[in-house]
Design a protein around this motif. Structure first.
Motif, PDB file in Angstrom:
ATOM      1  N   UNK A  87       7.820   7.682  -5.114  1.00 22.78           N
ATOM      2  CA  UNK A  87       8.277   6.304  -4.918  1.00 22.78           C
ATOM      3  C   UNK A  87       7.909   5.409  -6.097  1.00 22.78           C
ATOM      4  N   UNK A  88       6.919   5.827  -6.888  1.00 27.42           N
ATOM      5  CA  UNK A  88       6.452   5.031  -8.018  1.00 27.42           C
ATOM      6  C   UNK A  88       7.208   5.349  -9.302  1.00 27.42           C
TER       7      UNK A  88
ATOM      8  N   UNK B 126       0.886  -1.165   0.000  1.00 29.69           N
ATOM      9  CA  UNK B 126       0.000   0.000   0.000  1.00 29.69           C
ATOM     10  C   UNK B 126       0.923   1.212   0.000  1.00 29.69           C
ATOM     11  N   UNK B 127       1.073   1.838  -1.158  1.00 32.34           N
ATOM     12  CA  UNK B 127       2.101   2.859  -1.329  1.00 32.34           C
ATOM     13  C   UNK B 127       1.954   4.029  -0.367  1.00 32.34           C
TER      14      UNK B 127
ATOM     15  N   UNK C 212      -7.616   0.958   1.860  1.00 31.30           N
ATOM     16  CA  UNK C 212      -6.872  -0.279   1.586  1.00 31.30           C
ATOM     17  C   UNK C 212      -7.005  -0.741   0.151  1.00 31.30           C
ATOM     18  N   UNK C 213      -8.009  -0.250  -0.570  1.00 35.12           N
ATOM     19  CA  UNK C 213      -8.204  -0.700  -1.942  1.00 35.12           C
ATOM     20  C   UNK C 213      -7.178  -0.107  -2.907  1.00 35.12           C
ATOM     21  N   UNK C 214      -6.296   0.770  -2.392  1.00 31.45           N
ATOM     22  CA  UNK C 214      -5.157   1.219  -3.201  1.00 31.45           C
ATOM     23  C   UNK C 214      -3.949   0.306  -3.000  1.00 31.45           C
ATOM     24  N   UNK C 215      -4.134  -0.760  -2.235  1.00 33.02           N
ATOM     25  CA  UNK C 215      -3.086  -1.778  -2.092  1.00 33.02           C
ATOM     26  C   UNK C 215      -2.913  -2.518  -3.410  1.00 33.02           C
TER      27      UNK C 215
ATOM     28  N   UNK D  84       2.455  -2.447 -10.501  1.00 30.96           N
ATOM     29  CA  UNK D  84       2.072  -2.741  -9.120  1.00 30.96           C
ATOM     30  C   UNK D  84       1.747  -1.526  -8.287  1.00 30.96           C
ATOM     31  N   UNK D  85       1.853  -0.328  -8.866  1.00 30.18           N
ATOM     32  CA  UNK D  85       1.485   0.890  -8.136  1.00 30.18           C
ATOM     33  C   UNK D  85      -0.017   1.131  -8.283  1.00 30.18           C
ATOM     34  N   UNK D  86      -0.593   2.020  -7.465  1.00 30.90           N
ATOM     35  CA  UNK D  86      -2.054   2.219  -7.514  1.00 30.90           C
ATOM     36  C   UNK D  86      -2.605   2.568  -8.895  1.00 30.90           C
ATOM     37  N   UNK D  87      -1.856   3.304  -9.693  1.00 26.43           N
ATOM     38  CA  UNK D  87      -2.332   3.687 -11.017  1.00 26.43           C
ATOM     39  C   UNK D  87      -1.926   2.690 -12.099  1.00 26.43           C
TER      40      UNK D  87
END
Length: 453
Positions: free
Chosen positions: A369-370, A95-96, A260-263, A393-396
């Motif tokens: 970080x992404x 989770x970033x 948590x759904x951005x995990x 693997x990042x949120x976007x």
């Protein structure tokens, strides 16, 4: 009522309520992913050590088995071993916003509780959702960007147990006061710092969090008492870590929006700090294949946090290599076929150090970080740059359901026949229709399920 007391009550109220929002597919994918990581990790040496210790400590007379293993121990010990299996490959989730790995401690605690009481698939997924969200909200409050906490704390160890306790408390049917007790008891055993990185202890943090959360809820169910102030009081965990607890952001949209759904499930078996630079290396490898030029020096520009966590220049053990950006860049360019393989099967530090590829790591204050940028100098003196704006693997740029399924099968087939791996995946994909999740914790024999899946 002070602001932290209010925060504790709101979080507890949320945790005892059946979640009515959220994307069910996200939680099914996340559970499928973390169970696959468990299957891939159960035979690692570090698991042998922990499981062997608990088996010996119980005198070999324990009633329960960790998933995929023959040792006998208590449920709490099984929870710790299962959680370590989930974490050991560094292939779990991230989770970033909080740098948490939220799924493992919560899932392991739920599977632990399933050894002592019936739990349906839909109950398990609801508890998974509750536990992950509490974990992430707690991390925002005490470890987020505005909380003023020191950078060296390991968020999964600090809040993972609180999330696991919340998931188990939900399944026990706790009221608000009982949930506050369980969360406070988990706070008493919170631990973990970044100094563990590069050693077995980094993964042990996940195991401690899971076991602490399970034990906190079980003690509460048995009538053990703990004041909520252990978490939210003047001398409680939050105030000891956070100079300016970010209660406002931690409560924003609670129950309506799920942080948590951005995990994201991990696409590579390394720490999240490597994802953007590995993507840059894959871009560079395509350039090498097309033009035939050979790189002589690479300069990797990364965010300050990624630089801080990934600057180990000369790892001597595989755990350190997994968070050494210099090593991973050399590996990804010199032997690109290893990118998707388990690092422990091809750890050759001296080979890469002497491979003729110079790597320099530079922190860039403008990078997230992404993101990462790779400046390449070739042996013919020509140069080029590649850039990753959103790491895989990042949120976007998350893994798709299909990618998670393919990852699960790769991991599961290291332990099961293909037929059984596919059947297991199908049941996990439809876990909300299962009357019980007992099939996930049944005994194993010789590395295979005893009964038909």
């Amino acid at each position: 009522m002070n602001i932290l007391t209010l925060f504790g009550e709101r979080i507890a109220e949320f945790a005892v309520t059946v979640p009515s929002k959220g994307h069910k597919r996200f939680y099914i994918d996340a559970f499928l992913n973390i169970y696959g990581c468990l299957l891939g990790g159960i035979k690692k040496n570090i698991i042998d050590v922990l499981a062997g210790f608990y088996n010996q400590d119980a005198g070999g007379t324990g009633r329960y088995h960790p998933i995929g293993r023959r040792e006998r121990m208590s449920i709490a010990s099984c929870v710790a071993v299962d959680a370590l299996s989930m974490a050991d490959l560094a292939y779990d989730d991230i989770q970033y916003g909080t740098t948490l790995h939220p799924a493992g401690p919560v899932a392991a605690a739920i599977l632990g509780l399933a050894r002592r009481m019936p739990i349906s698939g839909i109950q398990a997924i609801q508890a998974f959702q509750v536990g992950m969200e509490v974990e992430c909200r707690m991390a925002v409050c005490m470890l987020g960007e505005k909380a003023g906490a020191e950078k060296g704390w390991f968020p999964t160890g600090i809040t993972g147990g609180i999330g696991a306790a919340s998931a188990c408390g939900y399944l026990f049917g706790f009221n608000k006061e009982q949930m506050q007790t369980a969360q406070a008891l988990a706070a008493v055993r919170a631990c973990g710092n970044r100094g563990t990185h590069g050693s077995n202890a980094a993964m042990l943090v996940h195991a401690i969090a899971a076991e602490s959360g399970y034990t906190a809820a079980a003690l509460t169910a048995n009538g053990f008492n703990c004041s909520p102030s252990a978490l939210t009081g003047e001398n409680g965990l939050i105030r000891q870590l956070a100079h300016t607890p970010n209660v406002e952001e931690a409560l924003a949209g609670l129950g309506e929006v799920y942080v948590c759904e951005s995990t994201s499930c991990k696409p590579y078996q390394y720490g999240f700090i490597a994802f953007a630079v590995i993507d840059c290396c894959e871009q560079l490898n395509r350039i090498i294949r097309e033009c035939g030029r050979q790189p002589a020096k690479l300069t990797a520009f990364v965010s300050p946090d990624v630089y801080l966590l990934g600057r180990e220049p000369d790892p001597q053990v595989v755990e350190a290599a997994a968070v050494s950006l210099k090593y991973l860049i050399q590996m990804a360019v010199l032997t690109p076929e290893y990118i998707y393989r388990e690092l422990g099967t091809h750890f050759y530090p001296r080979e890469y150090a002497n491979g003729g590829l110079e790597v320099e790591l530079v922190q860039d204050l403008q990078m997230t970080d992404e993101q990462a940028r790779l400046y390449i100098e070739f042996t013919d003196t020509s140069t080029c740059e590649v850039f990753c704006s959103e790491a895989p693997g990042s949120p976007k740029n998350p893994m798709s359901t299909q990618m998670v399924k393919e990852k699960f099968l790769r991991l599961a087939m290291s332990r099961l026949e293909e037929r059984d791996a596919v059947r297991l995946m199908t049941r996990l994909e439809n876990i909300d229709e299962e009357n019980t999740i007992k099939f996930l914790i049944q005994k194993w024999s010789s590395g295979k399920f005893d009964h038909h899946i």
